[in-house]
Design an enzyme around this catalytic site. Structure first.
Site, PDB file in Angstrom:
ATOM      1  N   ARG A  79       0.830  -1.203   0.000  1.00 19.50           N
ATOM      2  CA  ARG A  79       0.000   0.000   0.000  1.00 19.50           C
ATOM      3  C   ARG A  79       0.866   1.256   0.000  1.00 19.50           C
ATOM      4  NH1 ARG A  79      -4.510   0.236   4.476  1.00 19.50           N
ATOM      5  NH2 ARG A  79      -2.755   0.818   5.790  1.00 19.50           N
ATOM      6  N   LYS A 182      -2.686   6.572   1.184  1.00 16.49           N
ATOM      7  CA  LYS A 182      -2.525   6.932   2.595  1.00 16.49           C
ATOM      8  C   LYS A 182      -1.535   8.093   2.673  1.00 16.49           C
ATOM      9  CE  LYS A 182      -2.637   4.544   7.003  1.00 16.49           C
ATOM     10  NZ  LYS A 182      -4.084   4.503   7.229  1.00 16.49           N
ATOM     11  N   GLU A 218     -15.839   7.197   3.067  1.00 17.13           N
ATOM     12  CA  GLU A 218     -14.940   6.892   4.186  1.00 17.13           C
ATOM     13  C   GLU A 218     -15.583   7.316   5.512  1.00 17.13           C
ATOM     14  OE1 GLU A 218     -12.501   4.828   4.867  1.00 17.13           O
ATOM     15  OE2 GLU A 218     -10.932   5.725   3.652  1.00 17.13           O
TER      16      GLU A 218
HETATM   17  C1  LIG Z   1      -5.218   3.797   7.496  1.00 14.61           C
HETATM   18  C2  LIG Z   1      -6.595   4.132   7.062  1.00 14.61           C
HETATM   19  C3  LIG Z   1      -7.654   3.223   7.149  1.00 14.61           C
HETATM   20  C4  LIG Z   1      -7.511   1.871   7.791  1.00 14.61           C
HETATM   21  O1  LIG Z   1      -6.621   1.032   7.143  1.00 14.61           O
HETATM   22  P1  LIG Z   1      -6.028  -0.232   7.911  1.00 14.61           P
HETATM   23  O2  LIG Z   1      -5.113  -0.841   6.938  1.00 14.61           O
HETATM   24  O3  LIG Z   1      -7.162  -1.104   8.248  1.00 14.61           O
HETATM   25  O4  LIG Z   1      -5.348   0.306   9.121  1.00 14.61           O
HETATM   26  C5  LIG Z   1      -8.884   3.599   6.663  1.00 14.61           C
HETATM   27  N1  LIG Z   1      -9.101   4.813   6.142  1.00 14.61           N
HETATM   28  C6  LIG Z   1      -8.113   5.729   6.058  1.00 14.61           C
HETATM   29  C7  LIG Z   1      -8.412   7.053   5.492  1.00 14.61           C
HETATM   30  C8  LIG Z   1      -6.835   5.422   6.514  1.00 14.61           C
HETATM   31  O5  LIG Z   1      -5.869   6.337   6.431  1.00 14.61           O
END
Ligand SMILES: *Cc1c(COP(=O)(O)O)cnc(C)c1O
Length: 335
Positions: A79, A182, A218
């Site tokens: 990711r 992210k 989200e």
């Molecule tokens: C990190 C994140 C998540 C959750 O991802 P995980 O891999 O389950 O920790 C969900 N939404 C956003 C916007 C994030 O930054």
């Protein structure tokens, strides 16, 4: 050193070491170990001016057997590579990522909370443009670093439902923008809506798709899911960050005999869910007890977590901590 493991907050605590490596002159350098909490950054670094920054978050747990367990770290590596491509940064090769997290975990072993404390070691990889540019273009130099910090359980009062504010006044990401990466920029874009939600007594906001304001998107810094008719449903959208927790819950829901769907979820469908929640590494699952929109319209799910959400939460946590066998190959022991 005496750490009160049972009362650790979900926050930053200084540890002994962090690790870092620079991408310079077209290649990644060697991994450096540092005991400083500071970095020296160029005043014209692209991360500071143009937001070239991405991060990851994962946890290591100490099991009953004293072994350290990491959960699906390769997914985090992948990711971060996707996030890097999304904002034109150098990708961190999976092997560099692995070496960095292993090194930083081993060097800070005394900060890994003991089994049974409910706490864990939070691992924060960070990648950003460290080279100077004044014109808008990608940097020539990147810094990848990883620090760790012991964190307490996300829910200090136990696994309890939270309230969410369904907002039409804010967007976090555009449909063809950076929502699925992210990157820090998405978080900056979410701060005002989160602040408003907090001031109104909500845990966070639930966003609608920013184009039509019709579909669930989200949920704060987490993914949304709903459960009804023995089906686990999570929204499909190009601006949702692909959560590794959500992906794992889908597998566990199937294991439990539920059907699973990743599809558009209209706002109106909220009324039909039996259970809803937010999911991510920090909390695994935050059950949602109530969703309220800005006109005061309410969707109520209950003051106690739903049975399926609770089962999913316990099952995932048991695999992560080593209390349950891992039939999926998700957990790696840090030797
Ligand atoms: C990190 C994140 C998540 C959750 O991802 P995980 O891999 O389950 O920790 C969900 N939404 C956003 C916007 C994030 O930054």
């Amino acid at each position: 050193m005496n750490i009160d493991w049972k009362n650790l907050p979900f926050g930053y605590m200084k540890t002994d070491y962090n690790v870092r490596t620079y991408f310079r002159d077209g290649k990644w350098g060697s991994l450096e170990v540092s005991s400083s909490e500071r970095i020296d950054v160029h005043i014209a670094a692209t991360s500071l001016h143009y937001g070239q920054e991405a991060f990851e978050g994962m946890k290591a747990f100490k099991g009953k057997d004293g072994k350290i367990r990491l959960f699906r770290w390769e997914e985090n590596a992948k990711r971060m590579q996707m996030s890097a491509r999304g904002i034109l940064m150098q990708e961190v090769p999976t092997e560099v990522f692995r070496k960095a997290i292993y090194k930083v975990i081993r060097m800070n072993e005394r900060f890994i909370p003991p089994y049974g404390s409910g706490a864990s070691l939070y691992i924060r990889p960070l990648l950003f443009g460290s080279g100077p540019q004044v014109g808008v273009k990608p940097a020539d130099e990147y810094l990848f670093m990883v620090f760790v910090t012991p964190v307490g359980p996300y829910f200090k009062e136990g696994f309890k439902p939270v309230k969410m504010l369904l907002t039409k006044e804010f967007d976090r990401a555009a449909p063809l923008g950076t929502g699925r990466f992210k990157v820090g920029g998405n978080y900056a874009a979410s701060l005002t809506s989160m602040k408003k939600a907090h001031e109104m007594g909500f845990a966070n906001v639930l966003y609608l798709d920013s184009k039509e304001k019709k579909y669930i998107d989200e949920c704060g810094p987490a993914n949304f899911f709903g459960i009804k008719n023995n089906t686990y449903i999570t929204p499909k959208s190009d601006s949702i960050l692909p959560s590794i927790t959500n992906m794992s819950l889908i597998t566990l829901a199937e294991e439990m005999g539920l059907k699973t769907e990743r599809r558009l979820v209209e706002e109106g469908e909220l009324a039909s869910f039996e259970e809803v929640g937010a999911c991510g590494t920090a909390a695994v699952i935050s059950p949602i007890g109530k969703i309220v929109d800005e006109t005061g319209k309410e969707f109520f799910y209950g003051d106690e977590p739903g049975t399926i959400s609770t089962k999913l939460y316990n099952r995932l946590l048991a695999i992560q901590t080593g209390d349950a066998a891992d039939p999926f190959g998700w957990v790696e022991i840090v030797e």
